[in-house]
Design a protein around this motif. Structure first.
Motif, PDB file in Angstrom:
ATOM      1  N   TYR A 146      11.967 115.589  18.317  1.00 46.49           N
ATOM      2  CA  TYR A 146      10.894 115.065  18.834  1.00 46.49           C
ATOM      3  C   TYR A 146      10.556 113.554  18.071  1.00 46.49           C
ATOM      4  O   TYR A 146      10.915 113.336  17.317  1.00 46.49           O
ATOM      5  N   GLU A 147       9.701 112.785  19.151  1.00 45.41           N
ATOM      6  CA  GLU A 147       9.490 111.602  19.110  1.00 45.41           C
ATOM      7  C   GLU A 147      10.729 110.438  18.368  1.00 45.41           C
ATOM      8  O   GLU A 147      10.562 109.887  17.452  1.00 45.41           O
ATOM      9  N   GLY A 148      11.795 110.864  19.159  1.00 43.81           N
ATOM     10  CA  GLY A 148      12.933 110.164  18.530  1.00 43.81           C
ATOM     11  C   GLY A 148      14.126 110.813  17.948  1.00 43.81           C
ATOM     12  O   GLY A 148      13.891 111.419  16.937  1.00 43.81           O
ATOM     13  N   THR A 149      15.034 111.065  18.568  1.00 47.10           N
ATOM     14  CA  THR A 149      16.205 112.365  18.167  1.00 47.10           C
ATOM     15  C   THR A 149      16.693 111.396  16.916  1.00 47.10           C
ATOM     16  O   THR A 149      16.695 109.939  16.711  1.00 47.10           O
ATOM     17  N   GLU A 150      17.578 112.073  16.078  1.00 48.78           N
ATOM     18  CA  GLU A 150      18.291 111.265  15.012  1.00 48.78           C
ATOM     19  C   GLU A 150      19.103 110.348  15.507  1.00 48.78           C
ATOM     20  O   GLU A 150      19.037 109.125  14.960  1.00 48.78           O
ATOM     21  N   THR A 151      19.773 110.569  16.533  1.00 45.63           N
ATOM     22  CA  THR A 151      20.660 109.509  17.025  1.00 45.63           C
ATOM     23  C   THR A 151      20.082 108.412  17.561  1.00 45.63           C
ATOM     24  O   THR A 151      20.388 107.022  17.340  1.00 45.63           O
ATOM     25  N   VAL A 152      18.916 108.621  18.250  1.00 45.38           N
ATOM     26  CA  VAL A 152      18.091 107.148  18.618  1.00 45.38           C
ATOM     27  C   VAL A 152      17.705 106.480  17.496  1.00 45.38           C
ATOM     28  O   VAL A 152      17.787 105.306  17.388  1.00 45.38           O
ATOM     29  N   HIS A 153      17.186 107.044  16.366  1.00 46.28           N
ATOM     30  CA  HIS A 153      16.658 106.213  15.305  1.00 46.28           C
ATOM     31  C   HIS A 153      18.111 105.565  14.544  1.00 46.28           C
ATOM     32  O   HIS A 153      17.886 104.540  13.964  1.00 46.28           O
ATOM     33  N   GLN A 154      19.018 106.114  14.568  1.00 43.95           N
ATOM     34  CA  GLN A 154      20.246 105.661  14.015  1.00 43.95           C
ATOM     35  C   GLN A 154      20.771 104.158  14.761  1.00 43.95           C
ATOM     36  O   GLN A 154      20.949 103.259  14.334  1.00 43.95           O
ATOM     37  N   LEU A 155      20.498 104.402  16.069  1.00 43.59           N
ATOM     38  CA  LEU A 155      20.869 103.294  16.952  1.00 43.59           C
ATOM     39  C   LEU A 155      19.710 102.319  16.559  1.00 43.59           C
ATOM     40  O   LEU A 155      20.161 101.010  16.862  1.00 43.59           O
ATOM     41  N   VAL A 156      18.378 102.663  16.591  1.00 44.63           N
ATOM     42  CA  VAL A 156      17.581 101.718  16.281  1.00 44.63           C
ATOM     43  C   VAL A 156      18.000 100.781  14.950  1.00 44.63           C
ATOM     44  O   VAL A 156      17.713  99.537  14.958  1.00 44.63           O
TER      45      VAL A 156
END
Length: 387
Positions: free
Chosen positions: A366-376
């Motif tokens: 929640y509040e941004g998956t691990e993948t989303v934060h890696q891509l950030v």
């Protein structure tokens, strides 16, 4: 002198006296009130709402907001330590405080009118008004710009239609901060419980965050006056600003879960005797415990520096992404390793690792998956958007 197994770099010495006092008071609350009941709450799928008055009395709700609204006005590091100690108890307890503080009270304070602040914030700080945050929708959560919930202006009112999913506190909540598409971009609305057409349905059959209330929200021609619209923000920066606040706390919370699992495994390894010696005497177990201590230490340093940046007003969202990614991954890996050290005993809620590991499956999502934060972070270092 022997080093503290859960603070190998004496990070506590970097805290102010006030920060240490806050950490100690929340740690006592967790030890005395949360840990004795939380295993049963997890088994029963029950949020211990009887703890809310004491959580509020300690000043833990909206703790970073100004005193004029009945809040404690603590610094960011103190809020982080609160999250760490609460999640050492259970992610569900920390999630309750995170949602109330960062996702509900913060947007009313940052984006609301003074009338809205006066109307809601003092009662929320006292735990008399519970909030939930309606952003994620059933079709997906990682692309909030593709929001289907809409709000249409009708005279002096707004009419909202849509649905939200995976909403912490949904069935507990007296108000919901609902984000909806309008002709002027995404806007936030304060929807009160009991408003015609507004319904919350609790999600059951969960294997994670079982000691937390998770709901779906349905809005069928829900009519709210314009006075319930958050007037000071339009567009995605509104909900994303809230998420940055909450994600900051989440970088600290998993440290508490990891410490709980690590100390459980450490104590067990000294007591469990196999082949005439405690398993703590084996190289295999010592390597695992040493690696846990290393990773916890790195996460502690990461979140402390992030908190200092936040207090200095220089924290960037990408830095929060890096810390959430690192610390959630750290914690879930440690909980799984700790469960392994406990053997068969590790699959019961008599010991914390399996409960924390299951909870962290939600926290890492929640509040941004691990993948989303890696891509950030990938975008940050390359300058190229891969979303």
């Amino acid at each position: 002198m022997a080093l503290n197994p859960t603070d190998l770099f004496d990070i506590r010495s970097l805290l102010s006296e006030e920060e240490r006092m806050i950490q100690d008071s929340v740690a006592r609350f967790t030890d005395q009130k949360v840990l004795p009941i939380i295993g049963d709450c997890f088994d029963q799928g029950r949020f211990p709402k009887e703890l809310v008055p004491e959580i509020a009395a300690m000043g833990l709700l909206g703790s970073s907001l100004p005193e004029k609204y009945g809040c404690a006005e603590l610094n960011a590091v103190s809020y982080g330590l609160i999250c760490q100690e609460l999640e050492r108890g259970d992610s569900g307890i920390r999630s309750f405080v995170s949602v109330q503080s960062s996702l509900c009270m913060y947007p009313i304070y940052a984006y609301g009118s003074e009338e809205q602040r006066q109307k809601y914030l003092p009662g929320m700080a006292r735990g008399e008004i519970i909030g939930c945050f309606g952003l994620t929708e059933p079709h997906g959560g990682s692309d909030p710009a593709n929001m289907k919930t809409v709000a249409k202006k009708d005279g002096g009112d707004w009419v909202i239609n849509g649905a939200k999913m995976w909403i912490t506190n949904g069935n507990l909540a007296d108000i919901a901060i609902v984000w909806a598409q309008t002709d002027e971009g995404i806007q936030g609305f304060i929807v009160e419980k009991g408003t015609k057409g507004f319904e919350a349905q609790e999600v059951h059959k969960k294997m994670s965050l079982r000691a937390s209330v998770t709901s779906a929200l349905y809005l069928d021609s829900v009519r709210v006056p314009d006075s319930q619209r958050l007037p000071n923000v339009k567009g995605l920066k509104g909900p994303l600003g809230c998420l940055t606040q909450a994600r900051y706390g989440i970088t600290w919370g998993p440290i508490g879960a990891a410490i709980a699992a690590y100390t459980s495994a450490l104590e067990y390894s000294k007591e469990r005797v196999l082949f005439n010696r405690p398993i703590a005497a084996t190289q295999a177990v010592q390597l695992k415990l040493a690696d846990m201590a290393r990773r916890i230490t790195l996460a502690q340093l990461l979140s402390l520096q992030l908190g200092r940046l936040k207090d200095a007003g220089t924290m960037q969202p990408a830095q929060v992404s890096l810390a959430k990614w690192n610390n959630c991954r750290m914690a879930i890996d440690i909980c799984r390793e700790a469960r392994d050290i406990l053997g068969g005993a590790g699959i019961t809620t008599e010991h914390p690792p399996i409960r924390h590991a299951l909870n962290l499956e939600s926290v890492i999502t929640y509040e941004g998956t691990e993948t989303v934060h890696q891509l950030v972070i990938g975008r940050e270092v390359t300058g190229i958007n891969a979303f």
